[in-house]
Scaffold this motif. Sequence first.
Motif, PDB file in Angstrom:
ATOM      1  N   LEU A  13       4.235  -2.142 -12.762  1.00  0.00           N
ATOM      2  CA  LEU A  13       3.008  -2.478 -12.041  1.00  0.00           C
ATOM      3  C   LEU A  13       3.080  -2.047 -10.579  1.00  0.00           C
ATOM      4  CD1 LEU A  13       2.134  -6.001 -13.461  1.00  0.00           C
ATOM      5  CD2 LEU A  13       0.920  -3.859 -13.848  1.00  0.00           C
ATOM      6  N   GLN A  14       4.270  -1.700 -10.115  1.00  0.00           N
ATOM      7  CA  GLN A  14       4.397  -1.224  -8.745  1.00  0.00           C
ATOM      8  C   GLN A  14       3.573   0.039  -8.503  1.00  0.00           C
ATOM      9  OE1 GLN A  14       8.311   0.568  -7.763  1.00  0.00           O
ATOM     10  NE2 GLN A  14       8.754   0.339  -9.952  1.00  0.00           N
ATOM     11  N   TYR A  15       3.440   0.888  -9.524  1.00  0.00           N
ATOM     12  CA  TYR A  15       2.746   2.159  -9.336  1.00  0.00           C
ATOM     13  C   TYR A  15       1.244   2.006  -9.124  1.00  0.00           C
ATOM     14  CZ  TYR A  15       7.302   3.860 -10.629  1.00  0.00           C
ATOM     15  OH  TYR A  15       8.647   4.084 -10.664  1.00  0.00           O
ATOM     16  N   PRO A  16       0.541   1.202  -9.946  1.00  0.00           N
ATOM     17  CA  PRO A  16      -0.883   1.004  -9.620  1.00  0.00           C
ATOM     18  C   PRO A  16      -1.085   0.315  -8.274  1.00  0.00           C
ATOM     19  CG  PRO A  16      -0.386   0.090 -11.797  1.00  0.00           C
ATOM     20  CD  PRO A  16       0.888   0.592 -11.219  1.00  0.00           C
ATOM     21  N   LEU A  17      -0.184  -0.594  -7.911  1.00  0.00           N
ATOM     22  CA  LEU A  17      -0.312  -1.257  -6.616  1.00  0.00           C
ATOM     23  C   LEU A  17      -0.142  -0.262  -5.470  1.00  0.00           C
ATOM     24  CD1 LEU A  17       1.545  -4.581  -7.423  1.00  0.00           C
ATOM     25  CD2 LEU A  17      -0.891  -4.306  -6.928  1.00  0.00           C
ATOM     26  N   MET A  18       0.739   0.709  -5.641  1.00  0.00           N
ATOM     27  CA  MET A  18       0.922   1.725  -4.601  1.00  0.00           C
ATOM     28  C   MET A  18      -0.289   2.664  -4.504  1.00  0.00           C
ATOM     29  SD  MET A  18       3.507   1.051  -2.922  1.00  0.00           S
ATOM     30  CE  MET A  18       4.880  -0.049  -3.048  1.00  0.00           C
ATOM     31  N   ILE A  19      -1.038   2.793  -5.595  1.00  0.00           N
ATOM     32  CA  ILE A  19      -2.291   3.561  -5.526  1.00  0.00           C
ATOM     33  C   ILE A  19      -3.286   2.834  -4.623  1.00  0.00           C
ATOM     34  CG2 ILE A  19      -4.299   4.327  -6.883  1.00  0.00           C
ATOM     35  CD1 ILE A  19      -2.260   4.972  -9.139  1.00  0.00           C
ATOM     36  N   VAL A  21      -2.398   1.036  -2.123  1.00  0.00           N
ATOM     37  CA  VAL A  21      -1.882   1.283  -0.773  1.00  0.00           C
ATOM     38  C   VAL A  21      -2.434   2.600  -0.239  1.00  0.00           C
ATOM     39  CG1 VAL A  21       0.199   1.746   0.576  1.00  0.00           C
ATOM     40  CG2 VAL A  21       0.204  -0.096  -1.106  1.00  0.00           C
ATOM     41  N   ILE A  22      -2.415   3.625  -1.072  1.00  0.00           N
ATOM     42  CA  ILE A  22      -2.951   4.929  -0.657  1.00  0.00           C
ATOM     43  C   ILE A  22      -4.444   4.814  -0.368  1.00  0.00           C
ATOM     44  CG2 ILE A  22      -3.408   7.289  -1.430  1.00  0.00           C
ATOM     45  CD1 ILE A  22      -0.739   7.075  -3.019  1.00  0.00           C
ATOM     46  N   PHE A  23      -5.156   4.084  -1.214  1.00  0.00           N
ATOM     47  CA  PHE A  23      -6.594   3.896  -0.988  1.00  0.00           C
ATOM     48  C   PHE A  23      -6.846   3.228   0.360  1.00  0.00           C
ATOM     49  CE2 PHE A  23     -10.174   0.931  -1.083  1.00  0.00           C
ATOM     50  CZ  PHE A  23     -11.224   1.845  -1.164  1.00  0.00           C
ATOM     51  N   PHE A  24      -6.107   2.141   0.647  1.00  0.00           N
ATOM     52  CA  PHE A  24      -6.328   1.437   1.910  1.00  0.00           C
ATOM     53  C   PHE A  24      -5.874   2.256   3.118  1.00  0.00           C
ATOM     54  CE2 PHE A  24      -6.400  -2.413  -0.870  1.00  0.00           C
ATOM     55  CZ  PHE A  24      -7.724  -2.733  -0.614  1.00  0.00           C
ATOM     56  N   ALA A  25      -4.927   3.156   2.910  1.00  0.00           N
ATOM     57  CA  ALA A  25      -4.535   4.048   4.004  1.00  0.00           C
ATOM     58  C   ALA A  25      -5.646   5.055   4.306  1.00  0.00           C
ATOM     59  CB  ALA A  25      -3.241   4.773   3.653  1.00  0.00           C
ATOM     60  N   LEU A  26      -6.364   5.458   3.268  1.00  0.00           N
ATOM     61  CA  LEU A  26      -7.450   6.433   3.440  1.00  0.00           C
ATOM     62  C   LEU A  26      -8.803   5.777   3.722  1.00  0.00           C
ATOM     63  CD1 LEU A  26      -6.543   8.873   0.538  1.00  0.00           C
ATOM     64  CD2 LEU A  26      -6.128   9.189   2.985  1.00  0.00           C
ATOM     65  N   GLU A  27      -8.912   4.486   3.471  1.00  0.00           N
ATOM     66  CA  GLU A  27     -10.194   3.786   3.578  1.00  0.00           C
ATOM     67  C   GLU A  27     -10.918   3.984   4.907  1.00  0.00           C
ATOM     68  OE1 GLU A  27     -11.955  -0.577   2.519  1.00  0.00           O
ATOM     69  OE2 GLU A  27     -10.108  -0.491   3.680  1.00  0.00           O
ATOM     70  N   ASN A  49      -4.619  -4.868   4.435  1.00  0.00           N
ATOM     71  CA  ASN A  49      -4.666  -4.700   2.986  1.00  0.00           C
ATOM     72  C   ASN A  49      -3.553  -3.781   2.493  1.00  0.00           C
ATOM     73  OD1 ASN A  49      -6.890  -6.387   2.665  1.00  0.00           O
ATOM     74  ND2 ASN A  49      -8.332  -4.717   2.982  1.00  0.00           N
ATOM     75  N   MET A  50      -3.290  -2.734   3.241  1.00  0.00           N
ATOM     76  CA  MET A  50      -2.226  -1.800   2.882  1.00  0.00           C
ATOM     77  C   MET A  50      -0.867  -2.510   2.880  1.00  0.00           C
ATOM     78  SD  MET A  50      -1.361   1.839   4.706  1.00  0.00           S
ATOM     79  CE  MET A  50      -0.702   1.088   6.162  1.00  0.00           C
ATOM     80  N   LEU A  51      -0.590  -3.308   3.894  1.00  0.00           N
ATOM     81  CA  LEU A  51       0.679  -4.027   3.973  1.00  0.00           C
ATOM     82  C   LEU A  51       0.832  -5.039   2.845  1.00  0.00           C
ATOM     83  CD1 LEU A  51       0.917  -4.661   7.826  1.00  0.00           C
ATOM     84  CD2 LEU A  51       2.294  -3.073   6.480  1.00  0.00           C
ATOM     85  N   ILE A  52      -0.244  -5.745   2.522  1.00  0.00           N
ATOM     86  CA  ILE A  52      -0.187  -6.741   1.449  1.00  0.00           C
ATOM     87  C   ILE A  52       0.105  -6.074   0.110  1.00  0.00           C
ATOM     88  CG2 ILE A  52      -1.595  -8.352   0.095  1.00  0.00           C
ATOM     89  CD1 ILE A  52      -2.883  -9.212   2.766  1.00  0.00           C
ATOM     90  N   PHE A  53      -0.613  -5.015  -0.207  1.00  0.00           N
ATOM     91  CA  PHE A  53      -0.391  -4.352  -1.492  1.00  0.00           C
ATOM     92  C   PHE A  53       0.951  -3.631  -1.537  1.00  0.00           C
ATOM     93  CE2 PHE A  53      -4.865  -5.185  -2.118  1.00  0.00           C
ATOM     94  CZ  PHE A  53      -4.891  -5.534  -3.460  1.00  0.00           C
ATOM     95  N   GLY A  55       3.659  -4.770  -0.027  1.00  0.00           N
ATOM     96  CA  GLY A  55       4.605  -5.858  -0.277  1.00  0.00           C
ATOM     97  C   GLY A  55       4.605  -6.288  -1.732  1.00  0.00           C
ATOM     98  N   LEU A  56       3.411  -6.373  -2.333  1.00  0.00           N
ATOM     99  CA  LEU A  56       3.331  -6.723  -3.751  1.00  0.00           C
ATOM    100  C   LEU A  56       3.969  -5.650  -4.627  1.00  0.00           C
ATOM    101  CD1 LEU A  56      -0.302  -8.162  -3.985  1.00  0.00           C
ATOM    102  CD2 LEU A  56       1.839  -9.403  -4.313  1.00  0.00           C
ATOM    103  N   GLY A  57       3.706  -4.392  -4.317  1.00  0.00           N
ATOM    104  CA  GLY A  57       4.292  -3.295  -5.094  1.00  0.00           C
ATOM    105  C   GLY A  57       5.803  -3.274  -5.003  1.00  0.00           C
ATOM    106  N   ILE A  58       6.326  -3.485  -3.817  1.00  0.00           N
ATOM    107  CA  ILE A  58       7.775  -3.516  -3.648  1.00  0.00           C
ATOM    108  C   ILE A  58       8.366  -4.733  -4.349  1.00  0.00           C
ATOM    109  CG2 ILE A  58       9.605  -3.778  -1.915  1.00  0.00           C
ATOM    110  CD1 ILE A  58       7.916  -1.968  -0.097  1.00  0.00           C
ATOM    111  N   SER A  59       7.637  -5.840  -4.350  1.00  0.00           N
ATOM    112  CA  SER A  59       8.104  -7.020  -5.086  1.00  0.00           C
ATOM    113  C   SER A  59       8.211  -6.734  -6.578  1.00  0.00           C
ATOM    114  CB  SER A  59       7.157  -8.199  -4.867  1.00  0.00           C
ATOM    115  OG  SER A  59       7.188  -8.606  -3.534  1.00  0.00           O
TER     116      SER A  59
END
Length: 153
Positions: A13-19, A21-27, A49-53, A55-59
């Motif tokens: 599930l880390q991979y969809p969460l990192m997507i 992150v990319i979205f919020f970086a580009l938002e 939002n990028m930091l939260i997602f 952190g969740l992805g790394i978790s």
Amino acid sequence: MKIKLLFHYLSYLQYPLMIFVIFFALEPYLNGFFDSEDKMNLALDSINNMLIFMGLGISFSSLQDTTKTSLKFEKKIWENPKKGIWIIALIILLSFSTLAFGVFGYFITENEQIKEVSFGAIVLGVGLIGFLKTGIEVFDNHRKDKNVPTNIS
């Protein structure tokens, strides 16, 4: 054993969460960042939002199987005791500096948006602590000097 396998699958599930992150970086750029009068608010919301997602992805990545490595490059790092300790020290520095930044920012500032970004940094710091635990386990499982017989009489 089946529960352990379930957690290993949950680590993907880390991979969809990192997507996200990319979205919020580009938002900010996708939502007219350059045309907006409220650029700072838009940027800080996206960073939070990028930091939260992140952190969740790394978790979720900390749920992976620590007895396996996925890349040859990664295996070379974890097998070498000096490189492994160096990487663990780097993760320790990153984890606790991110967490300290978040806690410091959350309690010191009066600005609500900075508090939100600080909360995102706290979530990322907690995720990095889980990643640190995983790194220590991977290092312990793969280091070459661990399996060397000693002649203690």
